[in-house]
Structures are given as structure tokens and as C-alpha cells.
Write an enzyme that holds these catalytic residues in place. Sequence first.
Site, PDB file in Angstrom:
ATOM      1  N   GLU A 108       0.868  -1.185   0.000  1.00  0.00           N
ATOM      2  CA  GLU A 108       0.000   0.000   0.000  1.00  0.00           C
ATOM      3  C   GLU A 108       0.903   1.234   0.000  1.00  0.00           C
ATOM      4  O   GLU A 108       1.213   1.826   1.037  1.00  0.00           O
ATOM      5  CB  GLU A 108      -0.944  -0.047   1.198  1.00  0.00           C
TER       6      GLU A 108
ATOM      7  N   HIS B  93      -3.849   3.734   4.899  1.00  0.00           N
ATOM      8  CA  HIS B  93      -3.911   2.526   4.085  1.00  0.00           C
ATOM      9  C   HIS B  93      -4.488   2.841   2.706  1.00  0.00           C
ATOM     10  O   HIS B  93      -5.112   3.886   2.482  1.00  0.00           O
ATOM     11  CB  HIS B  93      -4.826   1.485   4.739  1.00  0.00           C
TER      12      HIS B  93
ATOM     13  N   GLU C  82      -8.688   4.485   4.925  1.00  0.00           N
ATOM     14  CA  GLU C  82      -8.572   3.813   3.631  1.00  0.00           C
ATOM     15  C   GLU C  82      -8.753   4.881   2.555  1.00  0.00           C
ATOM     16  O   GLU C  82      -9.804   5.499   2.441  1.00  0.00           O
ATOM     17  CB  GLU C  82      -9.637   2.724   3.498  1.00  0.00           C
TER      18      GLU C  82
END
Length: 335
Positions: free
Chosen positions: A63, A155, A219
Site C-alpha cells: 500500500e 492505508h 482507507e
Amino acid sequence: MTTPPSRFLQQVLSATAPQAQDWHLASGVLARWHSDNAVELLPAAAHPAGHHILLSCGIHGNETAPVEVVDKMLADIASGNLPLQHRVLVLFGNPDAMRQGERYLDYDLNRLFCGAHQQHPDTREAGHAARLEQQAARFFRHAPATAPRLHYDLHTAIRGSVYEKFAIYPFLHQRAHDPAQLAWLKHCGIEAVLLHSKPANTFSYYTSHYHQAHAFTLELGKARPFGQNDLSRFAGIDQALRQLVSNTTPALAAYQPGDYPLFRAKYDLIKHSQAFRLYLDADVENFTALPDGFLIAEDGAQRYVATGGAERILFPNPGVKPGLRAGIIVEPATL
């Protein structure tokens, strides 16, 4: 990477211990290496209302966009282009996996916190989890009890998402959700928030529960290799973090219900055996709605069936090891 990594990231990727523990940067900032994956940044003069900000990235080694965002911030702090007003710790979570471009090498690192690493001593990630816990504990131990403690674990996801940028708010037990943080998430460009409904072995839950930090898993898009990230898609979080560390965040409108959708984790899809079958397309997006009565997955006699028509799937991953979560079923929530 589209631009060369800063000497900070070069240091992490070199797999060697820093030659000098202390790096003296522009504007009197001190960068102090605690190990090859942990650098603490100390402003020349402590802000009277100083925050203690932990930024983690690379918990999953593939990531890369959050790593690049943080690295560019470090480069600008080092040059003096980004003034530093608060104490910051940057943790590059799984440098071994980062160097190989893999999500993890032996076991998902973000399932090994809160002491869970002790159950998997033979994995390389167990050592990383124990070290990250120690580094976070040391950092927050030196924060006054009344000082703001913040942790943003950055992330990107394996797959696309109906809501490209979303936050996971760890289970708070008896603590209340913080409206100022909810407003800041909107300022970042977050499009949805998942309110976790039980403890977890994630890094953000660890710092939230054990160190009373305002902690979130963020995210921010889809995982891609170094050099393939369109960093313009991360402008919201980049700007918000830069404003945060430089103490230039503008006055934000108070959080209002309806600013973005809220969801609550209803239950986990647990893969008990290799017989587990997930009845969704391989490229199904996070937050895809599940029709009432839809057979989501089965594992031997265990069947997971959607009910009510408002449930959605999050983090579907049938390839995990038996015993791990293969997805989360979520439903709409309110505070």
C-alpha cells in the site's frame, strides 16, 4: 516512484540501521531515529497546545500511496518548506514487505496487535507488531495526560470501493465519538465512516484503547505499486495532514449528522476452513449492497445470508488463512 524518495524513505528501504540517530533539519527541527522504521520529529520550540501525532503507513507493504504522501511531507519538513509545530512520530510499519512489494510476508500485520502477535511467534510480522506497540507506547508515554493524542493509520485497499475514501473508527468501549475528529475527517475528504462495534487486533484499536488516542484507520484508495499512484487523488489527506503538523488547520464547520454515511460492523465473515466459498465477483467493490436473502458465503455447514436489504460487504478476501476474517458485513448506523 514518480519522484525520488526522500532520504527518510531511502533509509527505510535500505534495510540498514541509520548511521546517525539524530538528523538536524531546517528550522531547528530534530529528526530522531528510534529504529530503521521509526523516526520522531521534534519542533525547535514546543507549541503551547502541542499535539502528539502518530502517522503510520506501510502496515501492508504493497500500500504505497500513503508511504509516498508521508515521505513527501518528511522531505518538506526537512527542507523547511513545511513548518513543524507539533511532535510527530512516523512509523513505516512493515519495511520487509515494503521492500518486496508484498502485502505481508507471513501473516497480516494488522491482525497482530493487542498482544495477538504472541500467538504467531514464528511469523516475521509478529516481531514487527511487538515493535510497533513498543514504539507507540514510548511515544504516547511522553505526552502529557491532557495533550491531544492522535493516530492516523494510512492505508489503501486491495479493491475499489463505492466510497473511495473511508475511515474506520475503532470500538471505543465507554468513550464517546469525538465530533471534532468527525469534522476533521470530512475536511480530509473522507466519504464514509465505519463505526467498529467490538475490539479488534488492529493498530488503530491498539492506540485508541491502550493509549487513549483519537485513532483511525484511513482507507484512501486502491493499492498500487510504487510509481503507479496518482497522488492528486490523495490531495485531501495530504493537505489536512500538512495543516495539522504545521498548526494551520482552518476553523472547521461542526460535524453534522448526514455529512457522510455512517456504517456499523454487523458481523465478520470468518474463514474456518479451505472449504470456504465467497459468492461474490472477484472484483466486487467495498460497500457493495447485498440484496435481502443473498447467499454471501458458506463454509461447510456455516452459511452467511444477507438480511434486510441494507447490508453491505467490506474487505472481502477469501484468500486469507483459515481462522481469519474474510470480510465484514456492515449496515447503516447513527451516532
